[in-house]
Design an enzyme around this catalytic site. Structure first.
Site, PDB file in Angstrom:
ATOM      1  N   CYS A 199      -5.686   7.145   9.528  1.00 50.75           N
ATOM      2  CA  CYS A 199      -5.948   6.414  10.757  1.00 50.75           C
ATOM      3  C   CYS A 199      -5.943   7.354  11.955  1.00 50.75           C
ATOM      4  O   CYS A 199      -5.133   8.279  12.024  1.00 50.75           O
ATOM      5  CB  CYS A 199      -4.862   5.379  10.975  1.00 50.75           C
ATOM      6  N   ARG A 245      -9.044  -0.764   3.495  1.00 46.81           N
ATOM      7  CA  ARG A 245      -8.158   0.331   3.076  1.00 46.81           C
ATOM      8  C   ARG A 245      -6.770  -0.194   2.745  1.00 46.81           C
ATOM      9  O   ARG A 245      -6.080   0.361   1.902  1.00 46.81           O
ATOM     10  CB  ARG A 245      -8.011   1.370   4.199  1.00 46.81           C
ATOM     11  N   ARG A 273      -1.582  13.914  13.976  1.00 55.06           N
ATOM     12  CA  ARG A 273      -0.701  13.739  12.821  1.00 55.06           C
ATOM     13  C   ARG A 273      -0.534  15.098  12.145  1.00 55.06           C
ATOM     14  O   ARG A 273      -1.181  15.399  11.147  1.00 55.06           O
ATOM     15  CB  ARG A 273      -1.242  12.665  11.893  1.00 55.06           C
ATOM     16  N   LYS A 309       0.838  -1.210   0.000  1.00 55.36           N
ATOM     17  CA  LYS A 309       0.000   0.000   0.000  1.00 55.36           C
ATOM     18  C   LYS A 309       0.871   1.258   0.000  1.00 55.36           C
ATOM     19  O   LYS A 309       0.672   2.159  -0.816  1.00 55.36           O
ATOM     20  CB  LYS A 309      -0.892  -0.001   1.255  1.00 55.36           C
ATOM     21  N   ASN A 310       1.818   1.290   0.919  1.00 59.03           N
ATOM     22  CA  ASN A 310       2.559   2.537   1.108  1.00 59.03           C
ATOM     23  C   ASN A 310       3.639   2.767   0.049  1.00 59.03           C
ATOM     24  O   ASN A 310       4.321   3.787   0.082  1.00 59.03           O
ATOM     25  CB  ASN A 310       3.122   2.618   2.528  1.00 59.03           C
ATOM     26  N   ASP A 340       3.528  -0.220  12.444  1.00 60.36           N
ATOM     27  CA  ASP A 340       2.367  -0.848  11.789  1.00 60.36           C
ATOM     28  C   ASP A 340       2.240  -2.334  12.125  1.00 60.36           C
ATOM     29  O   ASP A 340       1.225  -2.957  11.797  1.00 60.36           O
ATOM     30  CB  ASP A 340       2.446  -0.664  10.265  1.00 60.36           C
TER      31      ASP A 340
END
Ligand code: EPU
Length: 431
Positions: free
Chosen positions: A125, A410, A130, A22-23, A317
């Site tokens: 999230c 997601r 953040r 994903k990232n 994570d």
């Protein structure tokens, strides 16, 4: 909204393939804004955040051809072509931006291409505050002025100029954003105390293959020789997304808890060094090759302390999935979450399942085990804790329901099918 219904206690066995990261995929898609040609991608995960990033690009004028067969290897939505040439807008869609944090990375290439970018505060999230102060500081060093009006952030640079910038703390998305902005700046940019996560050198390699000049990505000092505003980035071959290390790591943890024999394929164990050492320290059987791992349920899991760190340290994570393992470990394990300030909340639900959790402060908790877990009804607070709930439910006695599955979708592709193929009892049910 659908939910997962899970019967715990099954023994898992077999082979499972990891999806694209994903990232990495999200940053590749954002980077395509800088290109002067269509860009083809392979191994794109079919997950909600990728759909949101695609929508974000389309709203600005990009054309995305999904399910186009880029090579003979892939014919599904995992292969897609982005044509960024029609992008005319430099403002990110407000509603989409609020749904995922990675949307902010698009401001780097927008500044490179248009000299300006605007966005609402990016969502994602709920794992603590953040802020975006480091983005503002870094982009200012490159010459971009910042202002906030009507809950919108505006960045504008008459000219982006190379700079020597030191991150106060290493930030993954800020490193990527500055690297992307610097590609079309005038002159050399040096980023110090940069984040080193594997997705960052993978993004740099992609840009370099298209004509950029970036050195040192993957270390704490990155040097970018800017191409100037008229420099061109042209993609020649399809870019392949690297394997998702967080999915692979979560599956390894699941295997350690539930599998008689689990092989995880198409993964990159070299990106999971710290996790694998923690698993071994807990007494789990793990064998790893260049692109696979084999894990077996441990007869006895030992307690082990875990402290999250920037890469190559233990990834934040994987903190939540690893804590599920610790509920089954003999003795007291201390968890120290150092990256985010609100990422232990989910442990309250795990305690309600039967885990013995002592909260020390917002960053620290102690888990004493082993304790049996009981199935429960739960709500995914974010994608990583959501998957941890799935793992806990597969370990628990009885039935669990996990709501707010969107959070899990997601970041994880088709999680229920993948796990069901291993023998897990997990169903997606429309509520
Ligand atoms: N920070 C600031 N100011 C900023 C930016 C960051 O104070 O302007 C702080 C953060 O609050 C945090 C620390 O810096 O305390 C490090 O956060 P970082 O910026 O590195 O996190 P991120 O870039 O927002 C990415 C991943 C996260 C992953 C972290 C850490 C993406 C899209 N997200 O977030 O992934 O947890 O790095 O590795 O790449 C996820 O995928 O579920 C996820 C949350």
């Amino acid at each position: 909204m659908p939910k997962f219904v899970i019967q715990g206690g099954k023994t898992l066995k077999g082979k499972i393939t990891v999806s694209g990261a994903k990232n990495h995929a999200l940053k590749l898609l954002a980077a395509s804004i800088l290109f002067d040609s269509p860009v083809a991608f392979e191994n794109i995960p079919e997950i909600e955040d990728v759909f949101r990033m695609s929508e974000l690009l389309e709203k600005m004028g990009a054309k995305i051809n999904v399910r186009h067969s880029v090579s003979n290897r892939e014919t599904s939505g995992h292969a897609l072509i982005v044509d960024p040439r029609g992008i005319k807008k430099s403002e990110l869609d407000r509603e989409i931006t609020k749904r995922f944090r990675a949307s902010i990375v698009a401001i780097g290439p927008l500044l490179g291409r248009f000299g300006k970018a605007a966005l609402a505060h990016p969502g994602g999230c709920v794992i603590g505050e953040r802020p975006i102060d480091i983005f503002i500081e870094g982009l200012a060093a490159l010459g971009a002025a910042f202002k906030e009006k009507d809950e919108t952030y505006f960045f504008e640079a008459k000219k982006l100029a190379g700079a020597d910038f030191t991150f106060r703390v290493p930030s993954v998305t800020a490193t990527e954003t500055l690297m992307l902005a610097a590609v079309k700046a005038d002159g050399k940019t040096i980023l110090r105390n940069a984040a080193m996560e594997p997705e960052i050198p993978a993004l740099a390699d992609f840009l370099n293959r298209a004509g950029a000049s970036i050195h040192g990505a993957g270390t704490a000092t990155i040097e970018i020789d800017g191409l100037g505003p008229d420099g061109k980035l042209i993609a020649t071959n399809a870019e392949r997304v690297i394997p998702d290390r967080i999915e692979a790591g979560s599956l390894a943890i699941l295997g350690a808890l539930t599998a008689s024999d689990l092989t995880i394929e198409k993964c990159a164990p070299e990106h999971l060094g710290s996790l694998l050492e923690h698993l071994k320290a807990a007494g789990v059987f793990v064998k790893a090759g260049p692109d696979w791992m084999r894990i077996k349920r441990a007869k006895k899991i030992g307690a082990v302390n875990v402290k999250t760190r920037e890469y190559p340290g233990f990834p934040t994570d994987l903190q939540a999935p690893f804590c599920i393992l610790l509920t089954q470990a003999e003795g007291r394990s201390e968890i120290f979450e150092t990256i985010f300030d609100n990422r232990l909340e989910y442990l309250k639900d795990i305690a309600r399942m039967g885990a013995d959790v002592t909260f020390c402060d917002p960053h620290r908790a102690i888990i004493a085990g082993p304790t049996p877990l009981r199935g429960r009804v739960m709500e995914s607070p974010d994608l990583r804790a959501g998957l941890a709930f799935v793992i806990a439910a597969l370990v628990a006695e009885g039935e669990s329901e996990i709501h707010n599955v969107y959070q899990i979708d997601r970041g994880y592709e088709n999680v229920e099918d993948k796990l069901a193929r291993l023998g897990a009892s997990i169903r997606r049910v429309s509520a």
